[in-house]
Design a protein around this motif. Structure first.
Motif, mmCIF file in Angstrom:
data_model
loop_
_atom_site.group_PDB
_atom_site.id
_atom_site.type_symbol
_atom_site.label_atom_id
_atom_site.label_comp_id
_atom_site.label_asym_id
_atom_site.label_seq_id
_atom_site.Cartn_x
_atom_site.Cartn_y
_atom_site.Cartn_z
ATOM 1 N N GLN A 138 0.829 -1.209 0.000
ATOM 2 C CA GLN A 138 0.000 0.000 0.000
ATOM 3 C C GLN A 138 0.866 1.262 0.000
ATOM 4 O O GLN A 138 0.597 2.217 -0.718
ATOM 5 C CB GLN A 138 -0.931 -0.005 1.208
ATOM 6 C CG GLN A 138 -1.844 1.197 1.271
ATOM 7 C CD GLN A 138 -2.748 1.159 2.496
ATOM 8 O OE1 GLN A 138 -2.663 0.284 3.342
ATOM 9 N NE2 GLN A 138 -3.620 2.145 2.596
ATOM 10 N N MET A 139 1.930 1.267 0.787
ATOM 11 C CA MET A 139 2.798 2.440 0.857
ATOM 12 C C MET A 139 3.607 2.623 -0.433
ATOM 13 O O MET A 139 3.894 3.755 -0.828
ATOM 14 C CB MET A 139 3.715 2.367 2.075
ATOM 15 C CG MET A 139 2.957 2.461 3.403
ATOM 16 S SD MET A 139 1.797 3.861 3.495
ATOM 17 C CE MET A 139 2.921 5.243 3.479
ATOM 18 N N VAL A 140 3.943 1.542 -1.105
ATOM 19 C CA VAL A 140 4.606 1.655 -2.410
ATOM 20 C C VAL A 140 3.654 2.329 -3.399
ATOM 21 O O VAL A 140 4.062 3.179 -4.198
ATOM 22 C CB VAL A 140 5.080 0.283 -2.926
ATOM 23 C CG1 VAL A 140 5.474 0.344 -4.395
ATOM 24 C CG2 VAL A 140 6.244 -0.226 -2.077
ATOM 25 N N GLU A 141 2.368 1.993 -3.331
ATOM 26 C CA GLU A 141 1.374 2.643 -4.189
ATOM 27 C C GLU A 141 1.260 4.134 -3.857
ATOM 28 O O GLU A 141 1.152 4.975 -4.755
ATOM 29 C CB GLU A 141 0.020 1.958 -4.050
ATOM 30 C CG GLU A 141 -0.018 0.579 -4.669
ATOM 31 C CD GLU A 141 -1.333 -0.147 -4.433
ATOM 32 O OE1 GLU A 141 -2.308 0.468 -3.954
ATOM 33 O OE2 GLU A 141 -1.381 -1.362 -4.731
ATOM 34 N N VAL A 142 1.287 4.474 -2.577
ATOM 35 C CA VAL A 142 1.250 5.879 -2.164
ATOM 36 C C VAL A 142 2.489 6.592 -2.711
ATOM 37 O O VAL A 142 2.400 7.695 -3.260
ATOM 38 C CB VAL A 142 1.162 6.009 -0.623
ATOM 39 C CG1 VAL A 142 1.407 7.446 -0.171
ATOM 40 C CG2 VAL A 142 -0.187 5.510 -0.128
ATOM 41 N N TRP A 143 3.652 5.956 -2.579
ATOM 42 C CA TRP A 143 4.904 6.533 -3.078
ATOM 43 C C TRP A 143 4.815 6.817 -4.581
ATOM 44 O O TRP A 143 5.194 7.893 -5.035
ATOM 45 C CB TRP A 143 6.055 5.584 -2.767
ATOM 46 C CG TRP A 143 7.347 5.923 -3.427
ATOM 47 C CD1 TRP A 143 7.978 5.205 -4.409
ATOM 48 C CD2 TRP A 143 8.183 7.058 -3.187
ATOM 49 N NE1 TRP A 143 9.146 5.836 -4.775
ATOM 50 C CE2 TRP A 143 9.293 6.971 -4.039
ATOM 51 C CE3 TRP A 143 8.077 8.143 -2.324
ATOM 52 C CZ2 TRP A 143 10.291 7.927 -4.066
ATOM 53 C CZ3 TRP A 143 9.081 9.097 -2.346
ATOM 54 C CH2 TRP A 143 10.176 8.993 -3.198
ATOM 55 N N GLU A 144 4.306 5.860 -5.338
ATOM 56 C CA GLU A 144 4.186 6.048 -6.785
ATOM 57 C C GLU A 144 3.215 7.188 -7.107
ATOM 58 O O GLU A 144 3.434 7.956 -8.041
ATOM 59 C CB GLU A 144 3.770 4.757 -7.472
ATOM 60 C CG GLU A 144 4.836 3.681 -7.443
ATOM 61 C CD GLU A 144 6.164 4.118 -8.054
ATOM 62 O OE1 GLU A 144 6.153 4.887 -9.041
ATOM 63 O OE2 GLU A 144 7.219 3.714 -7.537
#
Length: 135
Positions: free
Chosen positions: A105-111
């Motif tokens: 989920q945080m990787v998606e936020v980062w992207e």
């Protein structure tokens, strides 16, 4: 302060890590110290982002409005074994989270945040421009 400066040495060693940072334009414009210190800090970031190929600095411009990065700061770190962890820092404490669903989920936020940011060169140009306003 010496410890912080010592940590920067990792960026110039033989095999430096990839450091990719996104900051909000408000950070460039919010006065934290005197104008000369602000100017020097911004010019230092421009220097790092220009001289070190494994340092990527991007800025989310004021024109982006509300975006995912307003939820607060976090770090995604890839450990030597290849697995990612997330470090979330609050005012009173920090927490390392390795749960796969949270990390994903945080990787998606980062992207999403990176999608709002200016390119590396546009960001360096903006930081240099803002630095000159601090004279």
């Amino acid at each position: 302060m010496a410890t912080r400066l010592d940590r920067q040495g990792v960026l110039t060693r033989d095999r430096p890590p990839l450091l990719s940072v996104v900051i909000d334009e408000y950070v460039l414009r919010r006065r934290i110290s005197g104008p000369e210190v602000m100017r020097e800090q911004l010019l230092h970031l421009v220097k790092l982002g220009s001289a070190l190929p494994r340092v990527r600095i991007q800025v989310v411009p004021l024109s982006a409005g509300a975006y995912a990065g307003l939820g607060g700061p976090f770090v995604i770190a890839t450990l030597p074994g290849g697995e990612d962890v997330v470090y979330v820092e609050g005012q009173l404490h920090g927490q390392v989270i390795d749960r796969a669903d949270y990390v994903r989920q945080m990787v998606e936020v980062w992207e999403s945040i990176r999608g709002e940011a200016l390119s590396q060169q546009q960001s360096l140009d903006l930081m240099a421009e803002v630095a000159e306003t601090w004279t």
